[in-house]
Write a protein that holds these residues in place. Structure first.
Motif, PDB file in Angstrom:
ATOM      1  N   LEU A   1       0.813  -1.211   0.000  1.00  0.00           N
ATOM      2  CA  LEU A   1       0.000   0.000   0.000  1.00  0.00           C
ATOM      3  C   LEU A   1       0.846   1.261   0.000  1.00  0.00           C
ATOM      4  O   LEU A   1       0.567   2.211  -0.739  1.00  0.00           O
ATOM      5  N   ARG A   2       1.906   1.304   0.807  1.00  0.00           N
ATOM      6  CA  ARG A   2       2.751   2.493   0.880  1.00  0.00           C
ATOM      7  C   ARG A   2       3.367   2.797  -0.479  1.00  0.00           C
ATOM      8  O   ARG A   2       3.402   3.954  -0.923  1.00  0.00           O
ATOM      9  N   SER A   3       3.833   1.757  -1.153  1.00  0.00           N
ATOM     10  CA  SER A   3       4.466   1.950  -2.461  1.00  0.00           C
ATOM     11  C   SER A   3       3.436   2.346  -3.510  1.00  0.00           C
ATOM     12  O   SER A   3       3.705   3.192  -4.372  1.00  0.00           O
ATOM     13  N   TRP A   4       2.246   1.740  -3.441  1.00  0.00           N
ATOM     14  CA  TRP A   4       1.198   2.065  -4.425  1.00  0.00           C
ATOM     15  C   TRP A   4       0.769   3.526  -4.280  1.00  0.00           C
ATOM     16  O   TRP A   4       0.681   4.253  -5.276  1.00  0.00           O
ATOM     17  N   LEU A   5       0.521   3.961  -3.041  1.00  0.00           N
ATOM     18  CA  LEU A   5       0.102   5.344  -2.816  1.00  0.00           C
ATOM     19  C   LEU A   5       1.200   6.320  -3.219  1.00  0.00           C
ATOM     20  O   LEU A   5       0.939   7.344  -3.862  1.00  0.00           O
ATOM     21  N   GLY A   6       2.435   6.002  -2.839  1.00  0.00           N
ATOM     22  CA  GLY A   6       3.541   6.896  -3.160  1.00  0.00           C
ATOM     23  C   GLY A   6       3.744   7.056  -4.655  1.00  0.00           C
ATOM     24  O   GLY A   6       3.927   8.177  -5.153  1.00  0.00           O
ATOM     25  N   ASN A   7       3.686   5.958  -5.391  1.00  0.00           N
ATOM     26  CA  ASN A   7       3.887   6.032  -6.831  1.00  0.00           C
ATOM     27  C   ASN A   7       2.735   6.730  -7.539  1.00  0.00           C
ATOM     28  O   ASN A   7       2.950   7.510  -8.467  1.00  0.00           O
ATOM     29  N   ARG A   8       1.506   6.464  -7.108  1.00  0.00           N
ATOM     30  CA  ARG A   8       0.359   7.118  -7.758  1.00  0.00           C
ATOM     31  C   ARG A   8       0.374   8.624  -7.498  1.00  0.00           C
ATOM     32  O   ARG A   8       0.109   9.432  -8.397  1.00  0.00           O
ATOM     33  N   LEU A   9       0.680   9.009  -6.255  1.00  0.00           N
ATOM     34  CA  LEU A   9       0.698  10.434  -5.913  1.00  0.00           C
ATOM     35  C   LEU A   9       1.818  11.150  -6.669  1.00  0.00           C
ATOM     36  O   LEU A   9       1.620  12.242  -7.208  1.00  0.00           O
ATOM     37  N   THR A  10       2.997  10.513  -6.714  1.00  0.00           N
ATOM     38  CA  THR A  10       4.127  11.141  -7.395  1.00  0.00           C
ATOM     39  C   THR A  10       3.870  11.261  -8.892  1.00  0.00           C
ATOM     40  O   THR A  10       4.217  12.265  -9.513  1.00  0.00           O
ATOM     41  N   THR A  11       3.269  10.244  -9.488  1.00  0.00           N
ATOM     42  CA  THR A  11       2.939  10.296 -10.919  1.00  0.00           C
ATOM     43  C   THR A  11       1.987  11.446 -11.206  1.00  0.00           C
ATOM     44  O   THR A  11       2.150  12.179 -12.191  1.00  0.00           O
ATOM     45  N   LEU A  12       0.983  11.627 -10.344  1.00  0.00           N
ATOM     46  CA  LEU A  12       0.009  12.703 -10.535  1.00  0.00           C
ATOM     47  C   LEU A  12       0.668  14.067 -10.397  1.00  0.00           C
ATOM     48  O   LEU A  12       0.451  14.967 -11.224  1.00  0.00           O
ATOM     49  N   ILE A  13       1.477  14.239  -9.362  1.00  0.00           N
ATOM     50  CA  ILE A  13       2.154  15.520  -9.153  1.00  0.00           C
ATOM     51  C   ILE A  13       3.110  15.809 -10.305  1.00  0.00           C
ATOM     52  O   ILE A  13       3.219  16.948 -10.773  1.00  0.00           O
ATOM     53  N   TYR A  14       3.789  14.771 -10.785  1.00  0.00           N
ATOM     54  CA  TYR A  14       4.713  14.966 -11.903  1.00  0.00           C
ATOM     55  C   TYR A  14       3.952  15.400 -13.160  1.00  0.00           C
ATOM     56  O   TYR A  14       4.411  16.285 -13.895  1.00  0.00           O
ATOM     57  N   TYR A  15       2.806  14.808 -13.393  1.00  0.00           N
ATOM     58  CA  TYR A  15       2.002  15.192 -14.558  1.00  0.00           C
ATOM     59  C   TYR A  15       1.521  16.634 -14.438  1.00  0.00           C
ATOM     60  O   TYR A  15       1.563  17.412 -15.402  1.00  0.00           O
ATOM     61  N   VAL A  16       1.073  17.004 -13.235  1.00  0.00           N
ATOM     62  CA  VAL A  16       0.621  18.378 -13.005  1.00  0.00           C
ATOM     63  C   VAL A  16       1.768  19.359 -13.227  1.00  0.00           C
ATOM     64  O   VAL A  16       1.581  20.448 -13.778  1.00  0.00           O
ATOM     65  N   SER A  17       2.974  18.966 -12.826  1.00  0.00           N
ATOM     66  CA  SER A  17       4.121  19.862 -12.911  1.00  0.00           C
ATOM     67  C   SER A  17       4.671  20.001 -14.324  1.00  0.00           C
ATOM     68  O   SER A  17       5.155  21.071 -14.703  1.00  0.00           O
ATOM     69  N   THR A  18       4.626  18.919 -15.105  1.00  0.00           N
ATOM     70  CA  THR A  18       5.331  18.914 -16.391  1.00  0.00           C
ATOM     71  C   THR A  18       4.440  18.673 -17.597  1.00  0.00           C
ATOM     72  O   THR A  18       4.848  18.969 -18.721  1.00  0.00           O
ATOM     73  N   GLY A  19       3.256  18.094 -17.393  1.00  0.00           N
ATOM     74  CA  GLY A  19       2.424  17.721 -18.524  1.00  0.00           C
ATOM     75  C   GLY A  19       2.837  16.399 -19.141  1.00  0.00           C
ATOM     76  O   GLY A  19       2.277  15.981 -20.163  1.00  0.00           O
TER      77      GLY A  19
END
Length: 344
Positions: free
Chosen positions: A129-147
């Protein structure tokens, strides 16, 4: 001639790490450089055993972090393997399989300007769960930041040209945030990303990971958190100035209009300077970015007013409407400022 060198940072390895490296050295012909990131005396015998396999081990006394270890390894490889054209990085915690490392080494990459990422697929039922949440959140933030959409922004299995090492060494970060900073900085320099699907492995529910949840999460998400702090402090300045000015000038309509305008302008100037220097570390001139920020600033005011007015007709509370609208504008503002206003 070996055209590729494999770089593996390691902190407090175990017997499983040793066994995997032994298999790895027998399966591949490229040089392997392992960086001992201050693992301590109790790990010395394991690194000495690695050297008997033909692995080059770089050691230093104090634990500095994964980013620091990667940079030390890059400097060593560029200096001692001048004939090498490419460099592959991999983790030592069992997350990368032998076939995936072999495929990464064999995959062609241009001599400069491209980064190859070994990306995993994260299925909820099969991922801690920790890895799943961390990766999903980071992917979303990265998309918001860079497109840019990357299904795995935290992979340590990467390949790049040795010619690009000097630019990689300039990227900030000494711990886990360094690899994220690569993904944030390199697109602004014209680099292209390619992906290679790899196996998703979590041994013992990822207990071998040295990722410190609070400290390293802060480092990875720091740009967004700093932006939030800048926005909240700007709002506090806005409210405080308005309150003080209204006390001095009175509460007539003209006085309130003047107090509102002056407080908003001064808090906006503060917010601009904070975002330019502390959040996005912009290298563009004030003349180039200030007018863009001004247009965005005015647009946010209008959209906030229009949005709250519209939602107030649908929702029972103006306060709830304000939260919804300003939350959406917060995300939009972060994206626009990163990509347009303060883009280097």
């Amino acid at each position: 001639m070996n055209e590729t060198v494999l770089l593996i940072p390691s902190y407090q390895p175990n017997e499983e790490t040793l066994a995997f490296l032994k298999v790895l050295t027998n399966a591949i012909t490229v040089p392997i450089v392992v960086v001992d990131d201050g693992s301590g005396e109790h790990s010395r015998s394991l690194f000495e055993e690695m050297e008997t396999y033909g692995i080059t081990v770089l050691s230093y006394a104090e634990n500095k972090g994964k980013g620091y270890a990667l940079k030390q390894g890059m400097r060593y490889i560029v200096a001692h393997y001048p004939e090498a054209s490419w460099l592959v990085t991999a983790d030592s915690d069992g997350q990368h399989t032998l076939p995936d490392i072999q495929q990464m080494i064999a995959t062609y990459l241009p001599i400069s300007g491209e980064l190859l990422l070994g990306v995993r697929q994260f299925y909820f039922q099969q991922t801690p769960l920790r890895s799943w949440l961390g990766n999903r959140l980071t992917t979303l933030i990265y998309y918001v930041s860079t497109g840019l959409w990357l299904s795995d922004t935290q992979t340590g299995l990467r390949k790049f040209a040795c010619h690009d090492v000097p630019e990689l060494l300039e990227i900030s970060g000494d711990r886990f945030e360094y690899e994220m900073n690569q993904l944030l900085v390199l697109p602004t320099k014209g680099y292209h990303f390619s992906t290679l699907p790899i196996t998703t492995v979590y041994e013992e529910k990822n207990q071998g990971s040295h990722f410190q949840l609070i400290r390293d999460s802060y480092l990875v998400y720091r740009p967004l958190l700093t932006f939030l702090v800048a926005s909240l402090s700007s709002s506090l300045i806005d409210v405080t100035l308005f309150f003080l000015l209204s006390l001095v000038l009175g509460e007539s309509s003209g006085a309130l209009l003047f107090a509102t305008t002056l407080a908003r302008v001064l808090s906006g100037l503060y917010n601009y300077q904070m975002n330019r220097t502390m959040v996005f570390h912009s290298q563009t001139s004030i003349r180039h970015s200030f007018w863009k920020y001004g247009v965005l600033f005015i647009a946010q005011l209008l959209l906030s007013w229009l949005g709250v007015s519209w939602f107030a007709r649908l929702l029972p509370s103006v306060f709830i409407s304000k939260i919804i609208v300003d939350s959406c504008l917060f995300v939009a503002s972060f994206v626009i400022q990163r990509r347009m206003v303060f883009a280097n």
